[in-house]
Write a protein that holds these residues in place. Structure first.
Motif, short mmCIF file in Angstrom:
data_model
loop_
_atom_site.label_atom_id
_atom_site.label_comp_id
_atom_site.label_asym_id
_atom_site.label_seq_id
_atom_site.Cartn_x
_atom_site.Cartn_y
_atom_site.Cartn_z
N THR A 104 -16.79 6.27 12.98
CA THR A 104 -17.97 5.65 12.38
C THR A 104 -18.53 4.58 13.34
N PRO A 105 -19.81 4.19 13.14
CA PRO A 105 -20.39 3.17 14.03
C PRO A 105 -19.61 1.85 13.96
N THR A 106 -19.58 1.14 15.07
CA THR A 106 -18.90 -0.16 15.09
C THR A 106 -19.82 -1.25 14.55
N HIS A 107 -19.30 -2.01 13.57
CA HIS A 107 -20.03 -3.16 13.01
C HIS A 107 -19.40 -4.48 13.41
N ILE A 108 -18.06 -4.49 13.50
CA ILE A 108 -17.33 -5.68 13.95
C ILE A 108 -16.26 -5.25 14.95
N TYR A 109 -16.32 -5.82 16.15
CA TYR A 109 -15.22 -5.65 17.10
C TYR A 109 -14.15 -6.70 16.82
N HIS A 110 -12.89 -6.32 16.97
CA HIS A 110 -11.78 -7.24 16.79
C HIS A 110 -10.96 -7.25 18.09
N GLY A 111 -11.06 -8.35 18.84
CA GLY A 111 -10.34 -8.44 20.11
C GLY A 111 -8.90 -8.87 19.90
N ASN A 112 -8.18 -8.11 19.10
CA ASN A 112 -6.80 -8.52 18.78
C ASN A 112 -5.89 -8.41 19.99
N CYS A 113 -4.76 -9.04 19.92
CA CYS A 113 -3.80 -9.25 21.02
C CYS A 113 -4.53 -9.70 22.29
N ASN A 114 -5.47 -10.61 22.12
CA ASN A 114 -6.22 -11.23 23.24
C ASN A 114 -7.02 -10.24 24.07
N THR A 115 -7.44 -9.14 23.46
CA THR A 115 -8.21 -8.15 24.20
C THR A 115 -9.66 -8.59 24.35
N SER A 139 0.82 -1.22 0.00
CA SER A 139 0.00 0.00 0.00
C SER A 139 0.85 1.26 0.00
N MET A 140 2.08 1.16 0.50
CA MET A 140 2.94 2.34 0.53
C MET A 140 3.31 2.77 -0.90
N LYS A 141 3.36 1.81 -1.78
CA LYS A 141 3.72 2.13 -3.16
C LYS A 141 2.52 2.09 -4.11
N TYR A 142 1.61 1.17 -3.84
CA TYR A 142 0.45 0.98 -4.72
C TYR A 142 -0.85 1.12 -3.92
N GLU A 143 -1.07 2.34 -3.48
CA GLU A 143 -2.22 2.65 -2.63
C GLU A 143 -3.54 2.20 -3.25
N ASN A 144 -3.63 2.31 -4.58
CA ASN A 144 -4.90 2.08 -5.27
C ASN A 144 -5.32 0.62 -5.35
N LEU A 145 -4.44 -0.29 -4.98
CA LEU A 145 -4.86 -1.70 -4.98
C LEU A 145 -5.88 -1.97 -3.87
N PHE A 146 -5.98 -1.04 -2.92
CA PHE A 146 -6.78 -1.30 -1.72
C PHE A 146 -7.97 -0.36 -1.57
N TYR A 147 -9.09 -0.97 -1.21
CA TYR A 147 -10.24 -0.20 -0.75
C TYR A 147 -10.15 -0.19 0.78
N VAL A 148 -10.10 0.99 1.37
CA VAL A 148 -9.97 1.06 2.83
C VAL A 148 -11.35 0.92 3.48
N LEU A 149 -11.52 -0.16 4.22
CA LEU A 149 -12.78 -0.39 4.92
C LEU A 149 -13.01 0.70 5.95
N PRO A 150 -14.26 1.15 6.11
CA PRO A 150 -14.55 2.04 7.23
C PRO A 150 -14.10 1.37 8.54
N CYS A 151 -13.50 2.16 9.44
CA CYS A 151 -12.86 1.57 10.63
C CYS A 151 -13.80 0.73 11.47
N GLY A 152 -15.10 1.04 11.43
CA GLY A 152 -16.07 0.29 12.23
C GLY A 152 -16.24 -1.16 11.80
N TRP A 153 -15.75 -1.51 10.61
CA TRP A 153 -15.84 -2.90 10.15
C TRP A 153 -14.65 -3.75 10.61
N ASN A 154 -13.70 -3.14 11.27
CA ASN A 154 -12.62 -3.90 11.92
C ASN A 154 -12.14 -3.03 13.09
#
Ligand code: UDP
Ligand code: MN
Length: 300
Positions: free
Chosen positions: A286-297, A247-262
């Motif tokens: 934005t509203p939360t749609h999916i919580y991600h309990g990463n690093c065992n949170t 993404s640092m070089k080819y930003e356009n390959l990615f659609y950035v999900l709204p933060c509330g989906w992760n």
């Protein structure tokens, strides 16, 4: 013509990795929350692909059956993906370039599995056109069909939908490049910066991935070596490092999900010297749609 994706007219393909679960009660509990919350809110028909060793497959299937009854949602099909099969196919593609993304060989994150997503379009049969890939430490509070509809938001060049990593982890990883390139967007926080990605929730447009000359030309050792050199990069996480570096070089390959989906909850980096910039990375309006309990949170 570009037909719109409608989750009510065709099944949603989902892959969840669930391996080495046999003696891991925590992992089983997280997986249970992921599938029960998914089923609870899902209106569409979901094809749930569980990728795991035989023992984890049996456990996973039991958990899904139980949660299907509890949530009274039986609009799903369970598909078992054999891990040895998948790993054998994966190894051919990713082994030669794995050392750039692993802290040491044989370590947890150097497992071939962490590269599953980057080459998934070469592993799944042609009949799969799109797939959602999920971690098993999630909690849905919205319909996965609404997530699927975000495929419709992809720009022509976008191949992958992925959310930002909400910690300053890539500010840290790219410190050397950032030192040498004052004013760079690399590792800077959203909205102007290239914050880097978290791979807990992924939308993969498999047809576009298969057809992309650019993306596939980057899936080899030479290209990766060049990219890692250009950005003075040494990572340790696997797929999300790969996507972040791209993404640092080819930003356009990615659609950035709204933060509330992760909506990641891990705050490990908060007190590691980044207090002053923490909020710029971690905030999510934005509203939360999916919580991600990463690093065992723990998920609320
Ligand atoms: N995973 C698994 N077995 C393991 C470890 C991980 O199946 O022993 C899968 C699981 O789907 C998990 C994903 O790999 O959600 C990524 O790991 P984790 O979510 O723990 O990483 P984090 O999100 O905390 O970085
Ligand atoms: Mn996770």
């Amino acid at each position: 013509p570009n037909s719109k994706e409608d989750p009510m007219t065709k099944p949603i393909n989902v892959i969840i990795t669930f391996t080495k679960a046999g003696y891991n009660i925590r992992l089983q509990q997280k997986f249970r929350l992921t599938v029960s919350s998914l089923l609870e809110h899902s209106k569409a028909f979901v094809k749930l692909h569980i990728l795991g060793d035989p023992e984890s497959q049996v456990l996973g299937a039991e958990i899904i059956e139980q949660e299907s009854k509890k949530t009274k949602n039986d609009k799903f099909e369970l598909i078992k993906l054999d891990i040895d099969d998948v790993i054998a196919k994966l190894n051919e593609i990713v082994l030669p370039m794995q050392d750039h993304f692993s802290s040491k060989s044989g370590s947890y994150y150097s497992d071939a599995l962490f590269f599953l997503s980057i080459a998934i379009h070469r592993i799944l049969p042609q009949s799969y056109d799109k797939i959602i890939m999920l971690d098993s430490d999630l909690k849905f509070v919205s319909d996965i069909g609404e997530l699927y509809k975000l495929f419709n938001e992809f720009k022509k060049e976008n191949l992958i939908g992925i959310g930002y990593d909400l910690q300053p982890v890539y500010r840290h990883t790219f410190w050397e490049y950032r030192n040498k390139n004052p004013g760079t967007r690399v590792g800077e926080p959203k909205p102007e910066g290239l914050q880097g990605f978290n791979s807990g929730v992924l939308l993969m447009d498999l047809n576009k991935l298969r057809a992309s000359t650019l993306y596939n030309s980057l899936l080899n050792k030479k290209s990766m070596t060049e990219l890692t050199k250009e950005f003075l990069f040494q990572g340790h996480l696997g797929d999300q490092d790969f996507f972040t570096l791209l993404s640092m070089k080819y930003e356009n390959l990615f659609y950035v999900l709204p933060c509330g989906w992760n909506r990641q909850l891990c705050e490990w980096w908060k007190d590691k010297g980044y207090e002053s910039v923490w909020d710029s990375y971690f905030s999510c309006d934005t509203p939360t749609h999916i919580y991600h309990g990463n690093c065992n949170t723990q998920i609320p």
